[in-house]
Design an enzyme around this catalytic site. Structure first.
Site, PDB file in Angstrom:
ATOM      1  NE  ARG A  18      -4.730  -2.636  -0.133  1.00 33.69           N
ATOM      2  CZ  ARG A  18      -3.594  -3.286  -0.341  1.00 33.69           C
ATOM      3  NH1 ARG A  18      -3.623  -4.550  -0.722  1.00 33.69           N
ATOM      4  NH2 ARG A  18      -2.428  -2.679  -0.169  1.00 33.69           N
ATOM      5  CE  LYS A  77       1.958  -1.372   0.572  1.00 31.77           C
ATOM      6  NZ  LYS A  77       2.485  -2.491  -0.264  1.00 31.77           N
ATOM      7  CG  HIS A  95       7.071  -5.215   1.346  1.00 33.09           C
ATOM      8  ND1 HIS A  95       6.670  -6.344   0.650  1.00 33.09           N
ATOM      9  CD2 HIS A  95       5.978  -4.412   1.412  1.00 33.09           C
ATOM     10  CE1 HIS A  95       5.403  -6.222   0.305  1.00 33.09           C
ATOM     11  NE2 HIS A  95       4.960  -5.068   0.762  1.00 33.09           N
ATOM     12  N   GLY A 188      -0.869 -19.031 -10.133  1.00 34.57           N
ATOM     13  CA  GLY A 188      -1.023 -18.569  -8.763  1.00 34.57           C
ATOM     14  C   GLY A 188      -2.214 -17.647  -8.598  1.00 34.57           C
ATOM     15  CB  CYS A 261       5.973  -3.877  -6.904  1.00 34.29           C
ATOM     16  SG  CYS A 261       4.861  -3.120  -8.099  1.00 34.29           S
ATOM     17  CG  ASP A 262      10.765  -8.712  -4.911  1.00 34.37           C
ATOM     18  OD1 ASP A 262      10.658  -8.109  -3.828  1.00 34.37           O
ATOM     19  OD2 ASP A 262      11.244  -9.853  -4.999  1.00 34.37           O
ATOM     20  CG  ASP A 298       4.041  -0.234  -3.458  1.00 28.42           C
ATOM     21  OD1 ASP A 298       3.064   0.539  -3.529  1.00 28.42           O
ATOM     22  OD2 ASP A 298       5.027  -0.022  -2.722  1.00 28.42           O
ATOM     23  CG  LEU A 300      -1.523  -2.857  -8.802  1.00 28.33           C
ATOM     24  CD1 LEU A 300      -1.047  -4.095  -9.554  1.00 28.33           C
ATOM     25  CD2 LEU A 300      -2.128  -1.852  -9.770  1.00 28.33           C
TER      26      LEU A 300
END
Length: 353
Positions: A18, A77, A95, A188, A261-262, A298, A300
């Site tokens: 992406r 990322k 994160h 959501g 994916c936390d 994480d 997707l």
């Protein structure tokens, strides 16, 4: 006023296809006076020539480390492990604000270099609503992979595709049995995406949101065959799945897709696993008898890189055009400083201490 200088960096993760800014929106930034540098990146879904044609300057991959100090480095990322001192303002999904593994080390790197993290997860309006997110596509793909796994049609390694091709694989085929599915966080962005994928697959899921999770009916949860978790907790809540639930002999749940994916965070609502899954091995068996399979990838939306990038870029563009006016970006910076205080990181801390 000095023009904003944005530097779109190459993503170091090999499966990250992406981009936060697509070429069409790059042209709009340049036309509005933004200086834009784009690093070469062989895996980015849009070729570098399209950015060059939009008026961006091209730079080698990884060259952001020597960019002028006032440059804003834009990505998605994780950063590479070096340099140890981060001197720029970085915009990406860090994160690092919920005590995830490596959070303190990352924030020390920023503190040591005098830079700052403007985390895209916390780019929000005054009411806390996120202004740019990949949520819909994360939910869509989380549910899509769960359907394919449950129907025995998920193959590895995963490869990027487009929505039309993916939808073809989701269509119900002769002999596909009915199954029950549950979407948690159904109202959501991610939940809407998951419901869309299930509808394409001919599945009518049970939909839970805040009301249902406040008074969790664990027996009903375990009675579904497929579960997609789209909840990103910001305050402690009772976990949706516990280790003891995996041993329940009456459990019908067979496939879990964790969109959030936390993992590693104390706010993780699915503390039954300790590492994510990968494109090469997208499914991990959490329990043998009765079986339970986990999908926890994480990034997707990178499986639909063109569609997800176009949507995200459209929402991020107006925020970048207003970058110097404070507002949402000011709140991002405040959240960064608050995170450092919470971890006891102060000016003068060296990376790695």
């Amino acid at each position: 006023m000095t023009p904003l200088h944005l530097w779109l960096r190459h993503e170091v993760r090999p499966t990250e296809r992406r981009t936060p800014i697509v070429p069409g929106d790059a042209r709009r930034l340049v036309e509005r006076g933004v200086r834009l540098t784009v690093e070469e990146s062989p895996q980015r879904i849009f070729p570098i020539e399209e950015y060059e044609a939009a008026g961006a300057r091209v730079a080698p991959a990884g060259s952001w480390v020597s960019a002028p100090a006032d440059t804003v480095v834009l990505g998605l990322k994780e950063l590479p492990d070096e340099p140890a001192r981060l001197t720029h303002r970085h915009v990406y999904f860090g994160h690092a604000y919920k005590r995830q593994p490596g959070a303190a080390e990352l924030l020390r790197r920023f503190t040591a270099g005098g830079g700052a993290l403007l985390d895209l997860e916390y780019l929000a309006d005054g009411q806390g609503r996120r202004l740019a997110a990949f949520g819909f596509w994360a939910g869509y793909l989380g549910a899509a992979l769960a359907v394919l796994q449950h129907r025995g049609r998920l193959t590895a390694p995963l490869r990027p595709t487009d929505k039309g091709a993916l939808d073809e694989t989701l269509l119900r085929a002769p002999g596909d049995p009915d199954f029950t599915a549950l979407v948690i966080g159904a109202l959501g962005r991610s939940g809407r995406g998951a419901r869309t994928a299930f509808a394409t697959a001919g599945v009518d899921p049970t939909c839970w949101d805040l009301a249902e999770t406040r008074a969790l009916d664990r027996r009903t949860l375990l009675d579904h065959e497929v579960m997609v978790n789209c909840v990103l907790a910001t305050t402690p809540v009772p976990p949706f799945l516990r280790d003891t639930d995996l041993d329940a002999p009456a459990r019908r749940l067979r496939t879990v897709s964790d969109v959030t994916c936390d993992v590693g965070s104390p706010l993780n609502v699915l503390p039954v696993y300790d590492r994510t899954t990968e494109w090469t091995e997208p499914v991990r068996r959490l329990h043998k008898d009765p079986p339970l399979d986990l999908i926890a990838i994480d990034n997707l939306p990178s499986l639909l890189p063109r569609e997800s990038s176009i949507d995200f870029s459209a929402s991020l563009l107006p925020q970048l055009l207003a970058f110097e006016t404070g507002g949402a970006w000011g709140r991002c910076l405040d959240r960064y400083h608050r995170a450092r205080r919470e971890l006891g990181i102060v000016e003068g801390d060296a990376a790695g201490e």
